[in-house]
Design a protein around this motif. Structure first.
Motif, PDB file in Angstrom:
ATOM      1  N   LEU A 175      -0.542   0.757  -6.341  1.00 11.68           N
ATOM      2  CA  LEU A 175      -1.926   0.309  -6.494  1.00 11.68           C
ATOM      3  C   LEU A 175      -2.748   1.353  -7.222  1.00 11.68           C
ATOM      4  O   LEU A 175      -2.540   2.568  -7.060  1.00 11.68           O
ATOM      5  N   GLY A 176      -3.693   0.845  -8.002  1.00  7.86           N
ATOM      6  CA  GLY A 176      -4.635   1.748  -8.636  1.00  7.86           C
ATOM      7  C   GLY A 176      -5.634   2.282  -7.623  1.00  7.86           C
ATOM      8  O   GLY A 176      -5.674   1.859  -6.463  1.00  7.86           O
ATOM      9  N   GLU A 177      -6.480   3.194  -8.062  1.00  5.81           N
ATOM     10  CA  GLU A 177      -7.432   3.843  -7.160  1.00  5.81           C
ATOM     11  C   GLU A 177      -8.381   2.833  -6.511  1.00  5.81           C
ATOM     12  O   GLU A 177      -8.597   2.866  -5.295  1.00  5.81           O
ATOM     13  N   VAL A 178      -8.946   1.931  -7.316  1.00  6.93           N
ATOM     14  CA  VAL A 178      -9.878   0.933  -6.782  1.00  6.93           C
ATOM     15  C   VAL A 178      -9.144  -0.050  -5.879  1.00  6.93           C
ATOM     16  O   VAL A 178      -9.636  -0.421  -4.799  1.00  6.93           O
ATOM     17  N   GLU A 179      -7.945  -0.456  -6.292  1.00  7.56           N
ATOM     18  CA  GLU A 179      -7.163  -1.398  -5.491  1.00  7.56           C
ATOM     19  C   GLU A 179      -6.818  -0.797  -4.133  1.00  7.56           C
ATOM     20  O   GLU A 179      -6.912  -1.472  -3.095  1.00  7.56           O
ATOM     21  N   GLU A 180      -6.415   0.461  -4.136  1.00  9.77           N
ATOM     22  CA  GLU A 180      -6.061   1.114  -2.873  1.00  9.77           C
ATOM     23  C   GLU A 180      -7.283   1.250  -1.979  1.00  9.77           C
ATOM     24  O   GLU A 180      -7.194   1.028  -0.758  1.00  9.77           O
TER      25      GLU A 180
ATOM     26  N   ARG B 258       3.059  -8.024  -8.375  1.00 11.14           N
ATOM     27  CA  ARG B 258       3.461  -6.790  -9.056  1.00 11.14           C
ATOM     28  C   ARG B 258       4.627  -6.117  -8.332  1.00 11.14           C
ATOM     29  O   ARG B 258       5.578  -5.643  -8.950  1.00 11.14           O
ATOM     30  N   ARG B 259       4.557  -6.109  -7.000  1.00 10.37           N
ATOM     31  CA  ARG B 259       5.571  -5.420  -6.203  1.00 10.37           C
ATOM     32  C   ARG B 259       6.935  -6.106  -6.277  1.00 10.37           C
ATOM     33  O   ARG B 259       7.972  -5.458  -6.408  1.00 10.37           O
TER      34      ARG B 259
ATOM     35  N   LEU C 288       0.833  -1.194   0.000  1.00 15.03           N
ATOM     36  CA  LEU C 288       0.000   0.000   0.000  1.00 15.03           C
ATOM     37  C   LEU C 288       0.872   1.249   0.000  1.00 15.03           C
ATOM     38  O   LEU C 288       0.608   2.212  -0.726  1.00 15.03           O
ATOM     39  N   ASP C 289       1.936   1.224   0.787  1.00 11.96           N
ATOM     40  CA  ASP C 289       2.833   2.379   0.873  1.00 11.96           C
ATOM     41  C   ASP C 289       3.682   2.566  -0.380  1.00 11.96           C
ATOM     42  O   ASP C 289       4.256   3.635  -0.591  1.00 11.96           O
TER      43      ASP C 289
END
Length: 232
Positions: free
Chosen positions: A56-61, A90-91, A51-52
């Motif tokens: 992440l995209g807007e919906v994912e966040e 992804r990270r 998260l930090d």
């Protein structure tokens, strides 16, 4: 002793999702659901770095924060493993390894206290979304000891997958005969019928197993019978 390059190539390579459902065995569904929600909050907090990272995209966040603060919908909790594995893939650039322990404790509690359909509906969705066809998953280990959980989730007792395509696969169903109500022969019939009804062989064939063997094993005390049959 050295582990060898073949094994060391995998050492500390994959992001790991570890989740235990141990302790989620409350007397009401509401209390069990609260315990499950807390476990997912803890899991997402352990991986807060995704998260930090601002990847992440807007919906994912938004979904991630909803899980963290306990306000997510049941649908979002149901895909929590899938979403987290996607974020970690992804990270880190590697698919994840999942270790899920005591997955059957809430199911057992549901049967004991009368809310089995509700908890089964969630656990089935949660595990199916996270494990079946998940492109972000490298390997998973799912541990539980209760037969009622395995059967309720529609899985065979043992499924042996070949390491290479073109090698045999085996589906094994274990049954307990209770004479005189159920004979060993009836238990074997039931075991093979369950393998065919679930179409377990299709999953092995899709992975390249050939041929696929179906085997039922029935127990009555110290007496054991084994029968092979057509897997369907």
């Amino acid at each position: 002793m050295g582990a060898g390059e073949r094994y060391r190539a995998h050492f500390q390579r994959y992001p790991v999702i570890y989740l235990t459902l141990k302790g989620a065995k409350q007397e009401t569904f509401e209390r069990c659901w609260a315990a499950l929600r807390e476990k997912l909050i803890e899991l997402y907090n352990q991986h807060r770095h995704v998260l930090d990272s601002r990847q992440l995209g807007e919906v994912e966040e938004r979904r991630y924060r909803q899980v963290l603060d306990g306000t997510a919908s049941e649908a979002v909790y149901g895909r929590a493993l899938l979403d987290l594995s996607s974020h970690l893939h992804r990270r880190h650039g590697e698919r994840v390894v999942m270790l899920i322990d005591a997955y059957d404790e809430p199911i057992h509690a549901g049967y004991l206290h009368g809310y089995a359909p509700r908890v089964l509906d969630f656990v089935r969705t949660f595990l199916t979304e996270g494990l079946k066809g998940n492109p972000h998953l490298h390997k998973a280990v799912l541990t539980g000891i209760l037969r009622v959980a395995r059967e309720s989730l529609g899985r065979p007792d043992v499924m042996i997958r070949p390491a290479q395509p073109g090698r045999p696969g085996v589906v094994l169903e274990l049954k307990v005969a209770r004479a005189p109500r159920t004979s060993l022969e009836q238990a074997l019939d039931e075991g093979l019928a369950q393998i065919r009804a679930r179409d377990d062989a299709a999953e092995l064939r899709a992975g390249g197993a050939a041929p696929v063997h179906a085997v039922a094993v029935a127990f009555d005390g110290k007496v054991v019978r084994v029968r092979a049959g057509e897997p369907g």
